[in-house]
Motif scaffolding. Structure first.
Motif, PDB file in Angstrom:
ATOM      1  N   VAL A   4      -4.059 -43.201  27.910  1.00  0.00           N
ATOM      2  CA  VAL A   4      -3.655 -44.485  28.065  1.00  0.00           C
ATOM      3  C   VAL A   4      -4.479 -44.455  29.022  1.00  0.00           C
ATOM      4  N   ILE A   5      -5.148 -44.538  29.820  1.00  0.00           N
ATOM      5  CA  ILE A   5      -5.836 -44.384  31.632  1.00  0.00           C
ATOM      6  C   ILE A   5      -7.420 -44.618  30.684  1.00  0.00           C
ATOM      7  N   VAL A   6      -8.266 -43.553  29.782  1.00  0.00           N
ATOM      8  CA  VAL A   6      -9.452 -43.970  29.548  1.00  0.00           C
ATOM      9  C   VAL A   6      -9.162 -45.493  28.984  1.00  0.00           C
ATOM     10  N   VAL A   7      -8.203 -45.657  28.168  1.00  0.00           N
ATOM     11  CA  VAL A   7      -7.926 -47.318  27.631  1.00  0.00           C
ATOM     12  C   VAL A   7      -8.344 -48.899  28.131  1.00  0.00           C
ATOM     13  N   ALA A   8      -7.405 -48.043  29.519  1.00  0.00           N
ATOM     14  CA  ALA A   8      -7.481 -49.191  30.581  1.00  0.00           C
ATOM     15  C   ALA A   8      -9.345 -49.606  31.036  1.00  0.00           C
ATOM     16  N   VAL A   9      -9.214 -48.685  31.217  1.00  0.00           N
ATOM     17  CA  VAL A   9     -10.360 -48.381  31.722  1.00  0.00           C
ATOM     18  C   VAL A   9     -11.432 -49.184  30.969  1.00  0.00           C
ATOM     19  N   LEU A  10     -11.943 -48.272  30.526  1.00  0.00           N
ATOM     20  CA  LEU A  10     -12.545 -49.270  29.513  1.00  0.00           C
ATOM     21  C   LEU A  10     -12.427 -50.299  28.863  1.00  0.00           C
ATOM     22  N   ALA A  11     -11.318 -51.108  28.428  1.00  0.00           N
ATOM     23  CA  ALA A  11     -11.093 -52.873  29.316  1.00  0.00           C
ATOM     24  C   ALA A  11     -11.733 -52.937  30.195  1.00  0.00           C
ATOM     25  N   LEU A  12     -11.069 -52.828  31.171  1.00  0.00           N
ATOM     26  CA  LEU A  12     -12.595 -52.766  32.463  1.00  0.00           C
ATOM     27  C   LEU A  12     -13.434 -53.660  32.212  1.00  0.00           C
ATOM     28  N   LEU A  13     -13.987 -52.255  31.971  1.00  0.00           N
ATOM     29  CA  LEU A  13     -15.130 -52.498  31.878  1.00  0.00           C
ATOM     30  C   LEU A  13     -15.775 -53.497  30.840  1.00  0.00           C
ATOM     31  N   ALA A  14     -15.201 -53.246  30.204  1.00  0.00           N
ATOM     32  CA  ALA A  14     -15.896 -54.459  28.281  1.00  0.00           C
ATOM     33  C   ALA A  14     -14.930 -56.051  29.388  1.00  0.00           C
TER      34      ALA A  14
END
Length: 266
Positions: A4-14
């Motif tokens: 969940v944390i990894v996907v959220a960080v990637l989504a923020l960067l995207a």
């Protein structure tokens, strides 16, 4: 939780990357204009309420039932030990000794296994021992009371094991995770590219809050593992009481199990 944390960080960067490179192609207005801070909060209000609703439902459902069943099982075991006081000496020693061993097996073997949604066969050895001892008491007045207490213990254990498994389907969790990622990327695309410090801070905060909420859902949905968990306090207290009664009634008799609840004769 890590996913969940990894996907959220990637989504923020995207989202930030989309704001940097994709926004100029999608919008032709002045680049200083864009979604204000209050506009960032508004579209996510419904999603936040939805996620919090899941947390409340899970906390009041699976977690609450797990805690109630754990305490109920401990009370039933304690009642079984107390009722055994009315049994003949030989059966009393067997029942109270098996009760201590059952509590040890639940606390040291089944509880860690429930963190992964599994049970353990170790406590079943001692529940079988209960029923075997009860047969010698058929026809006696204490027989019915022992059966009632043991049935209560069995029902509460079954409920505890049921609540150890995830109550929220994985498809729903994946849907919520996808919704979080899409929302963060879309919001990152909408904020202005310049003079956007307030919007960027708000976006990071909202992402952190949504991620934390989803992590709480994931954690609470498994009440015997993670940060928010049901500790084996009640069964440990029942073990202590049963050990005290066994030692008081049979000071020279050794318990039939080891410290982790395994039979000495196995």
């Amino acid at each position: 939780m890590i996913l969940v944390i990894v996907v959220a960080v990637l989504a923020l960067l995207a989202g930030l990357a989309a704001n940097r490179f994709l926004r100029p192609r999608l919008l032709s207005e002045d680049d200083d204009s864009g979604m204000a801070v209050k506009d960032l909060v508004g579209p996510l209000l419904t999603l936040t309420v939805l996620l919090l609703a899941f947390v409340l439902v899970t906390a009041n459902g699976s977690y609450g039932k797990a805690e109630v069943s754990s305490r109920g099982e401990a009370r039933a075991l304690d009642q079984l030990v107390e009722t055994a006081e009315y049994a003949p000496t030989a059966q009393r020693a067997e029942i109270q000794g098996a009760a201590v061993c059952y509590a040890r097996a639940v606390r040291t073997q089944e509880w860690p296994a429930m963190a992964d949604g599994h049970g353990s066969s170790a406590p079943s050895v001692w529940s079988t021992s209960f029923r075997r001892t009860f047969r010698a008491l058929e026809g006696k007045s204490v027989f019915g009371m022992l059966i009632a207490a043991d049935n209560k213990r069995s029902d509460e254990r079954e409920e505890r094991l049921t609540q150890a498994t995830a109550s929220i389907p994985s498809a729903i969790l994946w849907f919520l995770l996808a919704t979080l990622a899409i929302t963060v990327i879309a919001l990152g695309t909408c904020i202005p590219r310049r003079n956007n410090r307030g919007q960027l801070i708000t976006l990071v905060v909202i992402t952190a809050l949504l991620t934390t909420t989803l992590c709480i859902i994931r954690d609470v949905d498994r009440p015997f593992g993670g940060i928010i968990n049901v500790a084996p306090t009640a069964i440990a207290d029942a073990e202590h009481e049963a050990t005290r009664d066994f030692t008081a009634n049979h000071p020279t008799t050794e318990l039939p199990c080891t410290a982790n609840g395994n039979s000495r004769t196995a």
